[in-house]
Design a protein around this motif. Structure first.
Motif, PDB file in Angstrom:
ATOM      1  N   MET A  15       0.974  -1.212   0.125  1.00 39.25           N
ATOM      2  CA  MET A  15      -0.119   0.119   0.094  1.00 39.25           C
ATOM      3  C   MET A  15       0.799   1.101  -0.013  1.00 39.25           C
ATOM      4  SD  MET A  15      -3.119  -0.884  -0.556  1.00 39.25           S
ATOM      5  CE  MET A  15      -3.673   0.747  -0.193  1.00 39.25           C
ATOM      6  N   ASN A  16       2.085   1.379   0.485  1.00 41.09           N
ATOM      7  CA  ASN A  16       2.960   2.286   0.687  1.00 41.09           C
ATOM      8  C   ASN A  16       3.330   2.607  -0.688  1.00 41.09           C
ATOM      9  OD1 ASN A  16       2.481   2.860   3.390  1.00 41.09           O
ATOM     10  ND2 ASN A  16       4.523   1.380   3.883  1.00 41.09           N
ATOM     11  N   ALA A  31       2.543   5.987  -2.771  1.00 42.25           N
ATOM     12  CA  ALA A  31       3.756   6.760  -3.499  1.00 42.25           C
ATOM     13  C   ALA A  31       3.427   6.994  -4.951  1.00 42.25           C
ATOM     14  CB  ALA A  31       5.159   6.049  -3.159  1.00 42.25           C
ATOM     15  N   VAL A  32       3.164   5.791  -5.673  1.00 42.44           N
ATOM     16  CA  VAL A  32       2.811   5.945  -7.335  1.00 42.44           C
ATOM     17  C   VAL A  32       1.661   7.009  -7.449  1.00 42.44           C
ATOM     18  CG1 VAL A  32       1.918   4.663  -9.219  1.00 42.44           C
ATOM     19  CG2 VAL A  32       3.905   3.652  -7.691  1.00 42.44           C
ATOM     20  N   ALA A  33       0.716   6.855  -6.625  1.00 38.55           N
ATOM     21  CA  ALA A  33      -0.626   7.842  -6.592  1.00 38.55           C
ATOM     22  C   ALA A  33      -0.238   9.232  -6.484  1.00 38.55           C
ATOM     23  CB  ALA A  33      -1.578   7.270  -5.488  1.00 38.55           C
ATOM     24  N   VAL A  34       0.813   9.714  -5.742  1.00 40.25           N
ATOM     25  CA  VAL A  34       1.205  10.947  -5.567  1.00 40.25           C
ATOM     26  C   VAL A  34       1.891  11.284  -6.790  1.00 40.25           C
ATOM     27  CG1 VAL A  34       2.769  12.500  -4.288  1.00 40.25           C
ATOM     28  CG2 VAL A  34       1.152  10.838  -3.133  1.00 40.25           C
ATOM     29  N   CYS A  46      -5.239   6.522   0.467  1.00 42.84           N
ATOM     30  CA  CYS A  46      -4.860   7.094   1.839  1.00 42.84           C
ATOM     31  C   CYS A  46      -5.816   6.176   3.049  1.00 42.84           C
ATOM     32  CB  CYS A  46      -5.021   8.517   1.907  1.00 42.84           C
ATOM     33  SG  CYS A  46      -3.518   9.465   1.296  1.00 42.84           S
ATOM     34  N   PHE A  47      -7.095   6.119   2.450  1.00 45.62           N
ATOM     35  CA  PHE A  47      -8.200   5.627   3.358  1.00 45.62           C
ATOM     36  C   PHE A  47      -7.635   4.027   3.223  1.00 45.62           C
ATOM     37  CE2 PHE A  47     -12.063   3.394   4.487  1.00 45.62           C
ATOM     38  CZ  PHE A  47     -12.421   4.236   5.351  1.00 45.62           C
ATOM     39  N   ALA A  48      -7.306   3.394   2.331  1.00 47.29           N
ATOM     40  CA  ALA A  48      -7.094   2.073   2.308  1.00 47.29           C
ATOM     41  C   ALA A  48      -5.703   1.618   2.965  1.00 47.29           C
ATOM     42  CB  ALA A  48      -6.928   1.436   0.870  1.00 47.29           C
ATOM     43  N   LEU A  77      -0.786  -5.274  -7.459  1.00 46.48           N
ATOM     44  CA  LEU A  77      -1.796  -5.332  -6.241  1.00 46.48           C
ATOM     45  C   LEU A  77      -2.938  -6.349  -6.211  1.00 46.48           C
ATOM     46  CD1 LEU A  77      -2.451  -1.486  -6.134  1.00 46.48           C
ATOM     47  CD2 LEU A  77      -1.609  -2.724  -4.209  1.00 46.48           C
ATOM     48  N   LEU A  78      -3.185  -6.924  -7.484  1.00 45.89           N
ATOM     49  CA  LEU A  78      -4.123  -8.105  -7.557  1.00 45.89           C
ATOM     50  C   LEU A  78      -3.290  -9.448  -7.146  1.00 45.89           C
ATOM     51  CD1 LEU A  78      -5.986  -7.217 -10.813  1.00 45.89           C
ATOM     52  CD2 LEU A  78      -6.883  -7.228  -8.668  1.00 45.89           C
ATOM     53  N   ALA A  79      -2.192  -9.455  -7.490  1.00 42.16           N
ATOM     54  CA  ALA A  79      -1.343 -10.796  -7.039  1.00 42.16           C
ATOM     55  C   ALA A  79      -1.330 -10.744  -5.739  1.00 42.16           C
ATOM     56  CB  ALA A  79      -0.234 -10.837  -7.983  1.00 42.16           C
TER      57      ALA A  79
END
Length: 184
Positions: free
Chosen positions: A2-3, A7-10, A43-45, A124-126
């Motif tokens: 999730m981190n 980071a990728v989302a930002v 962030c919520f996740a 993420l799916l894996a």
């Protein structure tokens, strides 16, 4: 995991907002709006994932892992809200006109974001499947939705570039929003 997603989302949020501002494209704007939602959902996740791993206590006799389902639902609701915003912007540009600039820059940024999100979404799916985490799987599906949105944007920009017909842009944004609603 999730981190990494955070980071990728930002990074991608910054890239997509920049591309949307530089180009004026409603399709790229739709991609950027979805990235804002993705950032908030991640962030919520991330918070929910940390909470889900806490052991049982006096007020949560069976642990805290049910928060993962709440997070997955929250992410779905956020995706749907972004789709409504995207539809509004696409309709606005369809009615009042479209002016796209720096299309090459927008296409490069969108293609790079799609490639990065494809790798992240599949990872993420894996991991979500291996660990049995609905939260990671929901985040993975959300990231892959962003890939499809980016592909729609690229197709629209390519069609605009080859035909000169600017209406491909808001049409692609609207179609991307429909796909986002389906996933949400």
């Amino acid at each position: 995991m999730m981190n990494l997603s955070l980071a990728v989302a930002v990074v991608l949020l910054g890239a997509k907002v920049t591309a949307a501002v530089v180009t004026g494209s409603s399709a790229i704007y739709s991609d950027a709006a979805e990235s804002v939602v993705h950032f908030l959902a991640v962030c919520f996740a991330a918070w929910a994932l940390r909470l889900a791993h806490k052991p049982a206590d006096e007020t949560h006799h069976f642990g805290h892992d049910k928060v993962a389902f709440l997070s997955a639902g929250f992410e779905g609701a956020m995706i749907t809200a972004a789709a409504v915003l995207i539809m509004y912007e696409a309709a606005r540009q369809f009615i009042f006109g479209v002016r796209i600039e720096n299309i090459g820059f927008g296409m490069i940024m969108t293609a790079a974001a799609a490639a990065i999100n494809l790798a992240l979404g599949l990872a993420l799916l894996a991991v979500g499947k291996r660990s049995g985490s609905p939260l990671l799987r929901a985040n993975g599906h959300h990231v892959l939705t962003d890939v499809w949105s980016s592909i729609a944007v690229l197709v629209a920009l390519l069609l605009y570039r080859t035909t000169g017909w600017v209406w491909w842009d808001p049409i692609a944004a609207f179609l991307a929003a429909l796909n986002i609603i389906r996933v949400g």
